[in-house]
Design a protein around this motif. Sequence first.
Motif, PDB file in Angstrom:
ATOM      1  N   GLY A  62     -41.427  13.929  -5.065  1.00 52.13           N
ATOM      2  CA  GLY A  62     -41.550  12.477  -4.846  1.00 52.13           C
ATOM      3  C   GLY A  62     -40.541  11.710  -5.669  1.00 52.13           C
ATOM      4  N   THR A  63     -40.441  12.052  -6.961  1.00 51.61           N
ATOM      5  CA  THR A  63     -39.500  11.364  -7.846  1.00 51.61           C
ATOM      6  C   THR A  63     -38.063  11.594  -7.418  1.00 51.61           C
ATOM      7  N   ILE A  64     -37.732  12.842  -7.104  1.00 56.58           N
ATOM      8  CA  ILE A  64     -36.370  13.163  -6.689  1.00 56.58           C
ATOM      9  C   ILE A  64     -36.020  12.450  -5.384  1.00 56.58           C
ATOM     10  N   GLY A  65     -36.977  12.458  -4.447  1.00 58.49           N
ATOM     11  CA  GLY A  65     -36.739  11.790  -3.165  1.00 58.49           C
ATOM     12  C   GLY A  65     -36.520  10.299  -3.337  1.00 58.49           C
ATOM     13  N   ASN A  66     -37.328   9.645  -4.175  1.00 55.00           N
ATOM     14  CA  ASN A  66     -37.159   8.214  -4.422  1.00 55.00           C
ATOM     15  C   ASN A  66     -35.807   7.909  -5.066  1.00 55.00           C
ATOM     16  N   ASN A  67     -35.375   8.774  -5.969  1.00 53.63           N
ATOM     17  CA  ASN A  67     -34.063   8.559  -6.604  1.00 53.63           C
ATOM     18  C   ASN A  67     -32.933   8.633  -5.575  1.00 53.63           C
ATOM     19  N   PHE A  68     -33.015   9.620  -4.679  1.00 56.22           N
ATOM     20  CA  PHE A  68     -31.977   9.720  -3.647  1.00 56.22           C
ATOM     21  C   PHE A  68     -32.038   8.517  -2.689  1.00 56.22           C
ATOM     22  N   ILE A  69     -33.229   8.055  -2.374  1.00 63.29           N
ATOM     23  CA  ILE A  69     -33.364   6.873  -1.510  1.00 63.29           C
ATOM     24  C   ILE A  69     -32.761   5.647  -2.187  1.00 63.29           C
ATOM     25  N   TYR A  76     -25.521   1.572   0.286  1.00 63.81           N
ATOM     26  CA  TYR A  76     -25.444   0.781   1.533  1.00 63.81           C
ATOM     27  C   TYR A  76     -25.219  -0.697   1.219  1.00 63.81           C
ATOM     28  N   ASN A  77     -25.929  -1.215   0.220  1.00 65.72           N
ATOM     29  CA  ASN A  77     -25.767  -2.615  -0.151  1.00 65.72           C
ATOM     30  C   ASN A  77     -24.373  -2.890  -0.712  1.00 65.72           C
ATOM     31  N   SER A  78     -23.857  -1.900  -1.498  1.00 65.10           N
ATOM     32  CA  SER A  78     -22.523  -2.080  -2.067  1.00 65.10           C
ATOM     33  C   SER A  78     -21.471  -2.144  -0.971  1.00 65.10           C
ATOM     34  N   ILE A  79     -21.603  -1.261   0.016  1.00 71.76           N
ATOM     35  CA  ILE A  79     -20.639  -1.262   1.122  1.00 71.76           C
ATOM     36  C   ILE A  79     -20.711  -2.574   1.881  1.00 71.76           C
ATOM     37  N   ASP A  80     -21.924  -3.071   2.061  1.00 73.23           N
ATOM     38  CA  ASP A  80     -22.098  -4.325   2.790  1.00 73.23           C
ATOM     39  C   ASP A  80     -21.428  -5.482   2.040  1.00 73.23           C
ATOM     40  N   VAL A  81     -21.595  -5.499   0.695  1.00 76.24           N
ATOM     41  CA  VAL A  81     -21.001  -6.571  -0.111  1.00 76.24           C
ATOM     42  C   VAL A  81     -19.487  -6.492  -0.068  1.00 76.24           C
ATOM     43  N   ASP A  98     -19.459   6.953  -8.533  1.00 77.84           N
ATOM     44  CA  ASP A  98     -20.753   6.542  -9.095  1.00 77.84           C
ATOM     45  C   ASP A  98     -21.910   7.328  -8.471  1.00 77.84           C
ATOM     46  N   ASN A  99     -21.840   7.534  -7.160  1.00 75.25           N
ATOM     47  CA  ASN A  99     -22.904   8.283  -6.480  1.00 75.25           C
ATOM     48  C   ASN A  99     -22.944   9.749  -6.925  1.00 75.25           C
ATOM     49  N   THR A 100     -21.754  10.321  -7.098  1.00 77.17           N
ATOM     50  CA  THR A 100     -21.694  11.721  -7.552  1.00 77.17           C
ATOM     51  C   THR A 100     -22.323  11.868  -8.926  1.00 77.17           C
ATOM     52  N   ILE A 101     -22.029  10.935  -9.823  1.00 74.30           N
ATOM     53  CA  ILE A 101     -22.609  10.985 -11.172  1.00 74.30           C
ATOM     54  C   ILE A 101     -24.127  10.858 -11.110  1.00 74.30           C
ATOM     55  N   GLU A 102     -24.628   9.962 -10.258  1.00 76.87           N
ATOM     56  CA  GLU A 102     -26.072   9.793 -10.134  1.00 76.87           C
ATOM     57  C   GLU A 102     -26.739  11.044  -9.561  1.00 76.87           C
ATOM     58  N   ILE A 103     -26.090  11.656  -8.560  1.00 72.47           N
ATOM     59  CA  ILE A 103     -26.651  12.879  -7.958  1.00 72.47           C
ATOM     60  C   ILE A 103     -26.689  14.016  -8.980  1.00 72.47           C
ATOM     61  N   ILE A 104     -25.623  14.105  -9.795  1.00 71.66           N
ATOM     62  CA  ILE A 104     -25.588  15.147 -10.833  1.00 71.66           C
ATOM     63  C   ILE A 104     -26.711  14.918 -11.845  1.00 71.66           C
ATOM     64  N   LYS A 105     -26.932  13.650 -12.213  1.00 74.13           N
ATOM     65  CA  LYS A 105     -28.008  13.351 -13.160  1.00 74.13           C
ATOM     66  C   LYS A 105     -29.370  13.764 -12.610  1.00 74.13           C
ATOM     67  N   ILE A 106     -29.553  13.565 -11.311  1.00 71.34           N
ATOM     68  CA  ILE A 106     -30.833  13.945 -10.698  1.00 71.34           C
ATOM     69  C   ILE A 106     -30.966  15.463 -10.600  1.00 71.34           C
ATOM     70  N   SER A 107     -29.850  16.148 -10.320  1.00 77.01           N
ATOM     71  CA  SER A 107     -29.895  17.588 -10.047  1.00 77.01           C
ATOM     72  C   SER A 107     -29.893  18.432 -11.311  1.00 77.01           C
ATOM     73  N   ILE A 108     -29.321  17.892 -12.402  1.00 69.85           N
ATOM     74  CA  ILE A 108     -29.184  18.697 -13.624  1.00 69.85           C
ATOM     75  C   ILE A 108     -30.523  19.252 -14.108  1.00 69.85           C
ATOM     76  N   PRO A 109     -31.592  18.468 -14.245  1.00 69.62           N
ATOM     77  CA  PRO A 109     -32.869  19.047 -14.725  1.00 69.62           C
ATOM     78  C   PRO A 109     -33.385  20.176 -13.837  1.00 69.62           C
ATOM     79  N   VAL A 110     -33.161  20.045 -12.519  1.00 66.16           N
ATOM     80  CA  VAL A 110     -33.630  21.076 -11.594  1.00 66.16           C
ATOM     81  C   VAL A 110     -32.896  22.388 -11.847  1.00 66.16           C
ATOM     82  N   PHE A 111     -31.558  22.313 -11.936  1.00 66.02           N
ATOM     83  CA  PHE A 111     -30.772  23.538 -12.115  1.00 66.02           C
ATOM     84  C   PHE A 111     -30.889  24.096 -13.531  1.00 66.02           C
ATOM     85  N   ILE A 112     -31.099  23.218 -14.510  1.00 62.67           N
ATOM     86  CA  ILE A 112     -31.313  23.707 -15.877  1.00 62.67           C
ATOM     87  C   ILE A 112     -32.602  24.516 -15.952  1.00 62.67           C
ATOM     88  N   SER A 113     -33.651  24.026 -15.298  1.00 64.34           N
ATOM     89  CA  SER A 113     -34.921  24.773 -15.300  1.00 64.34           C
ATOM     90  C   SER A 113     -34.743  26.139 -14.654  1.00 64.34           C
TER      91      SER A 113
END
Length: 369
Positions: A62-69, A76-81, A98-113
């Motif tokens: 749930g948390t991971i999905g919300n972060n990706f959303i 999407y909002n940035s592109i629109d602006v 910026d998106n790549t950095i955010e995705i890495i931040k979300i994925s790092i705990p998963v792969f570290i575990s």
Amino acid sequence: MERLLKYRLQFFAEGSGGEKTEDATSKKLTDARSEGQVAKSTDLITASALLGLFFVLKTFVGTIGNNFINIFIRTYNSIDVYTRNDFTQATAQQIMRDNTIEIIKISIPVFISAFVIAFVTNIFQVKWKITGKPLMPKFSKFNPIKGFKKIFSKDKLVELLKEVVKIAVIIYLANNTLQKNKDILSRLYDMDLIPAILLIGNIVIDLGYKISIIFLFIGFADYFYQKLKFKKDMKMTKQEVKDEYKQAEGDPQIKGKIRAKMREASQRRMMQQLPEADVVITNPTHFAAAIKYDKEVSDAPILIAKGADYLAQKIKEVARENNIQIVENKPLARMLYYNVEIGNEIPPELYQMTAEVLAYVYNLNNQQA
């Protein structure tokens, strides 16, 4: 006409020194470990990492999905602006960065575990020992004949069987999961994007979770197989055990010769000191012990020579040649031979018996004088 053929039977022996029937010694196991040869199942490591990965995904989906959303909405909002203002190549690169950095931040705990679980599983199998020898190149690995033999070896057959079982498990579980969820999947076109993504994610995670659990059982089975295989591979021939013992302890024949030389030298020194004895006490046939007493040198008589059987006879011969009194005392001779080392003083419990013998010898020498 008969013809005799000569055969060298050692050519039919299995390996060096015959068949490998002896368990590996601690030295061989230590050497093998330093070379990186250990009983380890890579399947168990992979299964543990996968199980940890899907467990974390299932727990925090749930948390991971919300972060990706949120990333999607923000992008999407940035592109629109930017579209309404000035959208350039640099702007697109900045958004992607910026998106790549955010995705890495979300994925790092998963792969570290997953990494930590794989690391702990590896330590569980082989304990902690770092060695770089397995990384060093070995020209024996480039032998095409050995490589060809390995292709058709029993180990490759076992590996093939494991892979077939894995594929069969994946196909069965995937088909079973699709059959159970076919009604829900058929309604995906009628669902909104986010619920549809969450539904597919849950199905994929549940399927991966089940596959990982089955793979974990396969990994444990492979681990016990690798342990048995490693124990069998480490077995030694009787000759190898003997050779290792010789290297560690020295050749028994050479050590025996050294001990014999030391005994000979000790006996020569003993015979050289024997003429200084005051008396030789005998069994009379089996044992002989020579005693010397000098109150200025020691508080008690000293045993300067002793021997049994042939050596006892030699001691008595030397005593006769040097006019040393020979006294028969069976108990004292036996106790001196078994309880006193050459060069040591007589123990207190033998003072009385020894003193009586010395007194008798001194009186006898005075009478002869």
